[in-house]
Enzyme design. Structure first.
Site, mmCIF file in Angstrom:
data_model
loop_
_atom_site.group_PDB
_atom_site.id
_atom_site.type_symbol
_atom_site.label_atom_id
_atom_site.label_comp_id
_atom_site.label_asym_id
_atom_site.label_seq_id
_atom_site.Cartn_x
_atom_site.Cartn_y
_atom_site.Cartn_z
ATOM 1 N N CYS A 80 2.196 4.644 -0.751
ATOM 2 C CA CYS A 80 3.395 3.907 -1.146
ATOM 3 C C CYS A 80 3.248 3.649 -2.644
ATOM 4 O O CYS A 80 2.495 4.363 -3.302
ATOM 5 C CB CYS A 80 3.556 2.618 -0.331
ATOM 6 N N ARG A 85 2.651 -1.492 1.403
ATOM 7 C CA ARG A 85 3.457 -0.933 2.505
ATOM 8 C C ARG A 85 2.655 0.088 3.299
ATOM 9 O O ARG A 85 2.807 0.208 4.509
ATOM 10 C CB ARG A 85 4.743 -0.293 1.968
#
Length: 129
Positions: A80, A85
């Site tokens: 990410c 994330r």
């Protein structure tokens, strides 16, 4: 009920994802079996991504698990922007039965900034350095 608690404990204890540096990620990619999943949003991908990465935004990951299922036994590298994330995606994939889940530490910021590794910019033929 006790069985479910025990099952949850073992799943958590033994099916976790691992963190991997961008350089070790490249080594896994060079082995040939690894799959890269980029969990950033499509507008972030246009700034550049790891070559051959599968873009599946984190918000859509649970509904795309069936598409990713053929990769369950392969090393799956998750990227990410910063790694936050990707860690959430790692939990989702590990819980879904993916066997070798690796979160790229520092995400694309580290990939590009710290390690100066190549990226693919959509619409261009060459990877940027």
């Amino acid at each position: 009920m006790t069985y479910l608690l025990i099952q949850e404990f073992f799943d958590t204890a033994f099916k976790k994802f691992k963190y991997i540096s961008p350089l070790l990620a490249v080594a896994k990619m060079n082995d040939g079996e690894a799959v890269v999943i980029d969990v950033r949003e499509p507008n972030e991908i246009t700034q550049g991504h790891i070559e051959n990465a599968i873009n599946t935004p984190l918000s859509k990951l649970p509904e795309h698990l069936s598409k990713l299922a053929p990769h369950k036994g392969k090393p799956v590298l998750i990227a990410c922007q910063t790694g936050a994330r990707a860690a959430s995606a790692g939990k989702i994939l590990a819980k879904a039965g993916f066997e070798q889940v690796f979160v790229i530490t520092g995400g694309m910021q580290s990939w590009e900034g710290d390690y100066k590794l190549p990226i693919k910019i959509p619409g261009r033929n060459k990877a940027a350095a």
